[in-house]
Write a protein that holds these residues in place. Structure first.
Motif, PDB file in Angstrom:
ATOM      1  N   GLY A  77       0.799  -1.213   0.000  1.00 12.44           N
ATOM      2  CA  GLY A  77       0.000   0.000   0.000  1.00 12.44           C
ATOM      3  C   GLY A  77       0.831   1.262   0.000  1.00 12.44           C
ATOM      4  N   LEU A  78       2.033   1.204  -0.528  1.00 13.73           N
ATOM      5  CA  LEU A  78       2.942   2.350  -0.507  1.00 13.73           C
ATOM      6  C   LEU A  78       2.904   3.081  -1.846  1.00 13.73           C
ATOM      7  N   GLY A  79       2.450   4.320  -1.810  1.00 11.25           N
ATOM      8  CA  GLY A  79       2.559   5.178  -2.970  1.00 11.25           C
ATOM      9  C   GLY A  79       3.926   5.827  -2.998  1.00 11.25           C
ATOM     10  N   GLU A  80       4.251   6.481  -4.096  1.00 12.77           N
ATOM     11  CA  GLU A  80       5.590   7.062  -4.246  1.00 12.77           C
ATOM     12  C   GLU A  80       5.892   8.126  -3.193  1.00 12.77           C
ATOM     13  N   GLU A  81       4.850   8.727  -2.625  1.00 15.04           N
ATOM     14  CA  GLU A  81       5.060   9.746  -1.599  1.00 15.04           C
ATOM     15  C   GLU A  81       5.299   9.134  -0.212  1.00 15.04           C
ATOM     16  N   ASP A  82       5.185   7.796  -0.109  1.00 12.43           N
ATOM     17  CA  ASP A  82       5.282   7.132   1.196  1.00 12.43           C
ATOM     18  C   ASP A  82       6.670   6.608   1.516  1.00 12.43           C
ATOM     19  N   TYR A  83       7.615   6.772   0.623  1.00 17.94           N
ATOM     20  CA  TYR A  83       8.958   6.236   0.870  1.00 17.94           C
ATOM     21  C   TYR A  83       9.998   7.039   0.101  1.00 17.94           C
ATOM     22  N   GLN A  84      11.236   6.866   0.528  1.00 21.42           N
ATOM     23  CA  GLN A  84      12.385   7.456  -0.164  1.00 21.42           C
ATOM     24  C   GLN A  84      13.249   6.337  -0.738  1.00 21.42           C
ATOM     25  N   ILE A  85      13.765   6.565  -1.926  1.00 22.42           N
ATOM     26  CA  ILE A  85      14.708   5.621  -2.521  1.00 22.42           C
ATOM     27  C   ILE A  85      16.097   6.029  -2.047  1.00 22.42           C
ATOM     28  N   LYS A  86      16.707   5.184  -1.209  1.00 22.97           N
ATOM     29  CA  LYS A  86      18.008   5.508  -0.638  1.00 22.97           C
ATOM     30  C   LYS A  86      19.150   5.162  -1.597  1.00 22.97           C
ATOM     31  N   GLU A  87      19.012   4.011  -2.273  1.00 23.45           N
ATOM     32  CA  GLU A  87      20.037   3.575  -3.224  1.00 23.45           C
ATOM     33  C   GLU A  87      19.383   2.762  -4.334  1.00 23.45           C
ATOM     34  N   GLU A  88      20.025   2.768  -5.488  1.00 22.03           N
ATOM     35  CA  GLU A  88      19.584   1.924  -6.595  1.00 22.03           C
ATOM     36  C   GLU A  88      20.777   1.113  -7.079  1.00 22.03           C
ATOM     37  N   GLU A  89      20.535  -0.160  -7.350  1.00 23.42           N
ATOM     38  CA  GLU A  89      21.583  -0.993  -7.925  1.00 23.42           C
ATOM     39  C   GLU A  89      20.987  -1.831  -9.045  1.00 23.42           C
ATOM     40  N   LYS A  90      21.802  -2.158 -10.002  1.00 29.88           N
ATOM     41  CA  LYS A  90      21.344  -2.990 -11.106  1.00 29.88           C
ATOM     42  C   LYS A  90      22.497  -3.856 -11.562  1.00 29.88           C
ATOM     43  N   GLY A  91      22.166  -4.948 -12.248  1.00 28.42           N
ATOM     44  CA  GLY A  91      23.225  -5.832 -12.682  1.00 28.42           C
ATOM     45  C   GLY A  91      22.749  -6.853 -13.697  1.00 28.42           C
ATOM     46  N   ILE A  92      23.714  -7.405 -14.395  1.00 28.93           N
ATOM     47  CA  ILE A  92      23.488  -8.515 -15.322  1.00 28.93           C
ATOM     48  C   ILE A  92      24.536  -9.568 -15.000  1.00 28.93           C
TER      49      ILE A  92
END
Length: 393
Positions: A242-257
């Motif tokens: 039930g979390l909308g974009e205003e309900d949290y902060q993105i602290k870090e992003e990671e991606k990989g292959i």
């Protein structure tokens, strides 16, 4: 460990690439009879950012357990049709390490050895010569009198090849504005997001009531644009928390292959002058994409062998039957005659979590392997075996 000021052009060991595998091998060499040998690590990155998350499981104490951000004794599996299974993994624990914590610790330990040097530069080429081995870099040429440990050469798994299976993912570590997560268990696979026959799932590592890492993951051949994974994470947070974009902060992003295809090149021997390590050397477990603990164990054994005057043997342990099982499993995922989510569901429904972890760690017996194989859908695996036999002729 001296930084960016090479004292020489010649070293006993040169590490072409300074990622997790190279740094861990240097760390184990620093605890061996080779601790005082001149070594040079060449890598373009200073390893001063949290660029990865490493997870592993074990039923005994391991070298870097104290660096784990969090450890869990419980795992969840969520099937594609909504059935959730709490996995009994005792006596195992599941550990999460942030790469920045590991890099910081390793660099501190290696700083005690003035003979171990680090050059922040781009590796350009490795060239065998009659006597020594040349490593060309953007900061000049250097020579290894004994061995070059190569984690620079690309693994033969092509991103755009539809016949090469990859684990590809994008993850967000988020902080909710209010406590909502249960941090007592990892959600290893959540296949409720699966839309087709590709093996896609959400992987969740909750570290507190407000913080968790969500990784939208595929075991498949076709890599998506970053926006695709991000939209999936947003939708998941809304649907299941039930979390909308205003309900949290993105602290870090990671991606990989991560390559999951098997390398068909010749087996490496410890006696060779150039030794591929890490992803380049096939240290990643093909059928799972896990590499951290596997890499530590391989490197510990490699460091012990390098203490000998005439090291021999293969770099990677050879388990012919288990390698064949990996090939069959990857072929099933590639052919998609059965949804990957349903294959995993059969495995986790019919086998204890601890047995599954031992199987994935290649610690099960031949008879246990056969019993696990008997628990999966028969037809797609028989078809995969048939196609592998035909293609090998």
């Amino acid at each position: 460990m001296r930084m960016n000021v090479p004292s020489s052009k010649t070293y006993r060991y040169i590490f072409a690439g300074g990622g997790m595998s190279a740094l861990s091998l240097v760390y184990f060499l620093s605890q061996s009879k080779r601790a005082k040998e001149p070594m040079l690590i060449i890598d373009l990155s200073s390893k001063s950012e949290n660029d990865k998350t490493w997870c592993y499981w074990s039923d005994r104490p391991e070298e870097f357990d104290d660096l784990a951000q969090k450890s869990w004794k419980n795992l969840w599996f969520h099937g594609p049709h909504g059935k959730s299974i709490a996995l009994d993994i005792a006596p195992f624990q599941y550990h999460k390490i942030r790469s920045i914590d590991w890099y910081t610790y390793i660099k501190k330990q290696l700083s005690q050895f003035p003979n171990i040097e680090f050059l922040q530069a781009e590796v350009l080429q490795i060239i065998p010569e009659e006597k020594d081995t040349k490593v060309q870099s953007s900061m000049g040429d250097f020579y290894a009198t004994d061995k070059v440990f190569d984690s620079f050469t690309a693994y033969p798994c092509e991103i755009n090849n539809p016949k090469h299976i990859k684990q590809h993912f994008l993850g967000w570590e988020i902080e909710s504005h209010f406590p909502i997560f249960k941090s007592d268990a990892v959600h290893l696979f959540d296949f409720r997001v699966a839309q087709g026959k590709e093996c896609e799932f959400m992987y969740i590592l909750p570290t507190s009531s407000k913080k968790a890492l969500f990784e939208y993951t595929f075991f498949s051949a076709h890599v998506r644009e970053a926006s695709f994974y991000r939209d999936k994470i947003k939708s998941y947070l809304q649907a299941f928390y039930g979390l909308g974009e205003e309900d949290y902060q993105i602290k870090e992003e990671e991606k990989g292959i991560i390559p999951m295809c098997l390398d068909q090149r010749a087996r490496q021997r410890i006696s060779e002058k150039i030794i591929r390590i890490g992803t380049s050397g096939g240290f990643v477990k093909a059928s799972t994409g896990y590499s951290f603990l596997r890499t530590q164990r391989i490197n510990q054994a490699l460091a012990k062998e390098l203490e000998k005057d005439h090291p021999q043997g293969l770099i990677l342990p050879q388990h012919i039957f288990k390698t064949w099982l990996d090939k069959v499993f990857l072929q099933v995922l590639l052919e998609q005659s059965k949804a990957g989510s349903e294959v995993f569901e059969a495995l986790f429904q019919k086998n204890k979590g601890s047995k599954m972890l031992r199987f994935l760690d290649e610690k099960t017996s031949f008879w246990e392997d056969l019993s696990l194989m008997a628990s999966v859908p028969t037809l797609p695996f028989m078809r995969a075996v048939y196609h592998l036999i035909i293609s090998s002729k």
